[in-house]
Design a protein around this motif. Structure first.
Motif, mmCIF file in Angstrom:
data_model
loop_
_atom_site.group_PDB
_atom_site.id
_atom_site.type_symbol
_atom_site.label_atom_id
_atom_site.label_comp_id
_atom_site.label_asym_id
_atom_site.label_seq_id
_atom_site.Cartn_x
_atom_site.Cartn_y
_atom_site.Cartn_z
ATOM 1 N N SER A 181 0.833 -1.216 0.000
ATOM 2 C CA SER A 181 0.000 0.000 0.000
ATOM 3 C C SER A 181 0.867 1.266 0.000
ATOM 4 O O SER A 181 0.495 2.280 -0.608
ATOM 5 C CB SER A 181 -0.982 0.009 1.169
ATOM 6 O OG SER A 181 -0.323 0.115 2.397
ATOM 7 N N ASN A 182 2.021 1.217 0.656
ATOM 8 C CA ASN A 182 2.920 2.386 0.608
ATOM 9 C C ASN A 182 3.532 2.547 -0.769
ATOM 10 O O ASN A 182 3.737 3.670 -1.235
ATOM 11 C CB ASN A 182 4.007 2.278 1.680
ATOM 12 C CG ASN A 182 3.500 2.687 3.037
ATOM 13 O OD1 ASN A 182 3.339 3.876 3.309
ATOM 14 N ND2 ASN A 182 3.202 1.718 3.889
ATOM 15 N N LEU A 183 3.828 1.435 -1.401
ATOM 16 C CA LEU A 183 4.323 1.476 -2.786
ATOM 17 C C LEU A 183 3.311 2.210 -3.670
ATOM 18 O O LEU A 183 3.650 3.156 -4.385
ATOM 19 C CB LEU A 183 4.546 0.043 -3.281
ATOM 20 C CG LEU A 183 4.892 -0.221 -4.743
ATOM 21 C CD1 LEU A 183 5.696 -1.521 -4.855
ATOM 22 C CD2 LEU A 183 3.671 -0.314 -5.637
ATOM 23 N N GLU A 184 2.047 1.773 -3.595
ATOM 24 C CA GLU A 184 1.014 2.378 -4.440
ATOM 25 C C GLU A 184 0.843 3.861 -4.107
ATOM 26 O O GLU A 184 0.704 4.701 -5.004
ATOM 27 C CB GLU A 184 -0.315 1.634 -4.267
ATOM 28 C CG GLU A 184 -1.392 2.226 -5.146
ATOM 29 C CD GLU A 184 -2.649 1.369 -5.218
ATOM 30 O OE1 GLU A 184 -2.611 0.185 -4.825
ATOM 31 O OE2 GLU A 184 -3.668 1.905 -5.676
ATOM 32 N N ASN A 185 0.877 4.169 -2.812
ATOM 33 C CA ASN A 185 0.693 5.562 -2.413
ATOM 34 C C ASN A 185 1.850 6.445 -2.882
ATOM 35 O O ASN A 185 1.641 7.555 -3.377
ATOM 36 C CB ASN A 185 0.551 5.637 -0.891
ATOM 37 C CG ASN A 185 0.456 7.062 -0.409
ATOM 38 O OD1 ASN A 185 -0.466 7.793 -0.768
ATOM 39 N ND2 ASN A 185 1.430 7.490 0.364
ATOM 40 N N LEU A 186 3.083 5.953 -2.759
ATOM 41 C CA LEU A 186 4.232 6.735 -3.240
ATOM 42 C C LEU A 186 4.087 6.990 -4.732
ATOM 43 O O LEU A 186 4.296 8.102 -5.215
ATOM 44 C CB LEU A 186 5.548 5.979 -3.003
ATOM 45 C CG LEU A 186 6.210 6.056 -1.633
ATOM 46 C CD1 LEU A 186 7.564 5.353 -1.680
ATOM 47 C CD2 LEU A 186 6.385 7.499 -1.167
ATOM 48 N N TYR A 187 3.742 5.911 -5.447
ATOM 49 C CA TYR A 187 3.639 6.014 -6.909
ATOM 50 C C TYR A 187 2.560 7.023 -7.300
ATOM 51 O O TYR A 187 2.794 7.921 -8.098
ATOM 52 C CB TYR A 187 3.339 4.634 -7.510
ATOM 53 C CG TYR A 187 3.340 4.638 -9.015
ATOM 54 C CD1 TYR A 187 4.500 4.333 -9.721
ATOM 55 C CD2 TYR A 187 2.190 4.972 -9.726
ATOM 56 C CE1 TYR A 187 4.501 4.360 -11.115
ATOM 57 C CE2 TYR A 187 2.196 5.004 -11.107
ATOM 58 C CZ TYR A 187 3.343 4.694 -11.800
ATOM 59 O OH TYR A 187 3.355 4.720 -13.172
ATOM 60 N N THR A 188 1.362 6.876 -6.725
ATOM 61 C CA THR A 188 0.262 7.741 -7.172
ATOM 62 C C THR A 188 0.476 9.192 -6.715
ATOM 63 O O THR A 188 -0.003 10.119 -7.345
ATOM 64 C CB THR A 188 -1.111 7.239 -6.674
ATOM 65 O OG1 THR A 188 -1.036 7.048 -5.264
ATOM 66 C CG2 THR A 188 -1.488 5.925 -7.321
ATOM 67 N N THR A 189 1.227 9.380 -5.631
ATOM 68 C CA THR A 189 1.444 10.752 -5.142
ATOM 69 C C THR A 189 2.600 11.450 -5.871
ATOM 70 O O THR A 189 2.530 12.659 -6.113
ATOM 71 C CB THR A 189 1.752 10.737 -3.622
ATOM 72 O OG1 THR A 189 0.785 9.919 -2.965
ATOM 73 C CG2 THR A 189 1.715 12.126 -3.021
ATOM 74 N N LEU A 190 3.642 10.697 -6.203
ATOM 75 C CA LEU A 190 4.864 11.371 -6.678
ATOM 76 C C LEU A 190 5.252 11.104 -8.134
ATOM 77 O O LEU A 190 6.087 11.833 -8.678
ATOM 78 C CB LEU A 190 6.054 10.977 -5.785
ATOM 79 C CG LEU A 190 6.033 11.464 -4.338
ATOM 80 C CD1 LEU A 190 7.284 10.978 -3.609
ATOM 81 C CD2 LEU A 190 5.957 12.992 -4.261
ATOM 82 N N GLU A 191 4.679 10.078 -8.767
ATOM 83 C CA GLU A 191 5.099 9.767 -10.138
ATOM 84 C C GLU A 191 4.878 10.975 -11.057
ATOM 85 O O GLU A 191 3.790 11.536 -11.105
ATOM 86 C CB GLU A 191 4.326 8.543 -10.661
ATOM 87 C CG GLU A 191 4.516 8.238 -12.140
ATOM 88 C CD GLU A 191 5.920 7.756 -12.529
ATOM 89 O OE1 GLU A 191 6.735 7.451 -11.640
ATOM 90 O OE2 GLU A 191 6.193 7.695 -13.736
ATOM 91 N N GLY A 192 5.923 11.353 -11.738
ATOM 92 C CA GLY A 192 5.840 12.462 -12.693
ATOM 93 C C GLY A 192 5.886 13.841 -12.068
ATOM 94 O O GLY A 192 5.843 14.855 -12.770
ATOM 95 N N LYS A 193 5.983 13.917 -10.748
ATOM 96 C CA LYS A 193 5.937 15.210 -10.065
ATOM 97 C C LYS A 193 7.230 16.004 -10.294
ATOM 98 O O LYS A 193 8.322 15.436 -10.265
ATOM 99 C CB LYS A 193 5.723 14.979 -8.561
ATOM 100 C CG LYS A 193 5.553 16.272 -7.791
ATOM 101 C CD LYS A 193 4.924 16.055 -6.438
ATOM 102 C CE LYS A 193 4.654 17.401 -5.799
ATOM 103 N NZ LYS A 193 4.079 17.300 -4.481
ATOM 104 N N GLU A 194 7.067 17.291 -10.504
ATOM 105 C CA GLU A 194 8.243 18.158 -10.650
ATOM 106 C C GLU A 194 8.657 18.686 -9.297
ATOM 107 O O GLU A 194 7.814 19.115 -8.506
ATOM 108 C CB GLU A 194 7.907 19.339 -11.557
ATOM 109 C CG GLU A 194 8.103 18.997 -13.026
ATOM 110 C CD GLU A 194 7.888 20.219 -13.918
ATOM 111 O OE1 GLU A 194 7.314 20.017 -14.980
ATOM 112 O OE2 GLU A 194 8.283 21.340 -13.522
ATOM 113 N N VAL A 195 9.952 18.636 -9.032
ATOM 114 C CA VAL A 195 10.468 19.146 -7.762
ATOM 115 C C VAL A 195 11.516 20.213 -8.057
ATOM 116 O O VAL A 195 12.106 20.235 -9.126
ATOM 117 C CB VAL A 195 11.070 18.007 -6.900
ATOM 118 C CG1 VAL A 195 10.003 17.058 -6.426
ATOM 119 C CG2 VAL A 195 12.143 17.245 -7.662
ATOM 120 N N VAL A 196 11.733 21.083 -7.056
ATOM 121 C CA VAL A 196 12.714 22.164 -7.222
ATOM 122 C C VAL A 196 13.713 22.091 -6.080
ATOM 123 O O VAL A 196 13.334 22.096 -4.908
ATOM 124 C CB VAL A 196 12.016 23.552 -7.193
ATOM 125 C CG1 VAL A 196 13.016 24.646 -7.538
ATOM 126 C CG2 VAL A 196 10.842 23.586 -8.140
#
Ligand code: GRF
Length: 199
Positions: free
Chosen positions: A15-30
Motif C-alpha cells: 500500500s505504501n508502494l502504491e501511495n508513493l507512486y500515485t502521489t509522486l510519479e511524474g511530479k516536478e520538484v525544485v
C-alpha cells in the motif's frame, strides 16, 4: 529536465508502494539551487512471489521483478543478486516499502536507501512497531518515522517523523489504520524532501 529515478523494494501488501507512486510519479520538484527535476518510479522488486503488491505494480504499470530470497544461501549472495537486478535501472534512490529483509553494507553503501517504520523511532523498533507501541504502557504515543537505512536495524538518520497519540483509539485495529494513514502522508513528503535537498 533531469529525472530522479526511484526504485522500490517490498515484500507484501504494497500500500505504501502504491501511495508513493500515485502521489509522486511524474511530479516536478525544485532543489535549493533552483534546479528542477521530475520524479520517475523506474521499477520495483519483491522477495515474495505471493505478495499482493505485485498485482498493484501490474495495475500501476510499474515493472516488477520477483527475486525470492530462499534461493540464496546467504544475505551477502542475495544482495549481490539484488545489485545485479537493479543495475540497469540506474536508480538515484531506493525506497523500501515493507521490505522484510535486512540489507548488507554492500547494498546500503551502493545506493541511498530510505525506509518507513510504523513507530516514533527510536521507540518500538522491529517488525511489530504498531502493536508494540499500542501495548507499551510507558508510552502514550505511537508514530511513523521515515529514515535513511543504515547497518543498524531501524537505526538510520531520521528524515521525517510524527507522533500519534494513542488516546483516541479503543483498539489496535483503529490505531493501526490511523498509523497507515499517517504513513501515506509522511512517506511522500519525506522522499520529496530528500530529493529536493540533494538536487
Ligand atoms: C508499513 O507499515 C511500513 O511502515 C512497514 O511495513 C508496512 C508495509 O505495508 N515497514 P505496505 O506493504 O506498504 O501496505
Amino acid at each position: 529536465m533531469r529525472t530522479i529515478r526511484i526504485f522500490i523494494l517490498f515484500s507484501g501488501n504494497g500500500s505504501n508502494l502504491e501511495n508513493l507512486y500515485t502521489t509522486l510519479e511524474g511530479k516536478e520538484v525544485v532543489g535549493k539551487s533552483g534546479e528542477r527535476a521530475k520524479i520517475e518510479f523506474v521499477g520495483a522488486l519483491c522477495n515474495n512471489p505471493e505478495a499482493y503488491g505485485i498485482n498493484r505494480c501490474h495495475e500501476l504499470g510499474l515493472p516488477c521483478i520477483t527475486l525470492p530470497h530462499q534461493e540464496y544461501p546467504t544475505r551477502e549472495e542475495y544482495d549481490i543478486a539484488l545489485l545485479k537486478a537493479l543495475f540497469l535501472y540506474e536508480p538515484d534512490y531506493i525506497a523500501l516499502c515493507g521490505f522484510m529483509r535486512i540489507l548488507t553494507p554492500r547494498f546500503i553503501n551502493a545506493y541511498k536507501c530510505i525506509n518507513i517504520h510504523p513507530s516514533f523511532l527510536p521507540y518500538h523498533k522491529g517488525t511489530n512497531g504498531i502493536k508494540d507501541s499500542f501495548e507499551d504502557k510507558e508510552a502514550n504515543f505511537g508514530g511513523v518515522s521515515v529514515h535513511y537505512v543504515s547497518e543498524e536495524l531501524d537505526g538510520g538518520e531520521i528524515i521525517l517523523q510524527e507522533k500519534l497519540s494513542k488516546a483516541p483509539f479503543r483498539d489496535l485495529q483503529a490505531f493501526e489504520n490511523a498509523i497507515h494513514q499517517l504513513e501515506y502522508k509522511l512517506y511522500p513528503q519525506a522522499l520529496q524532501k530528500v530529493i529536493e535537498e540533494n538536487l
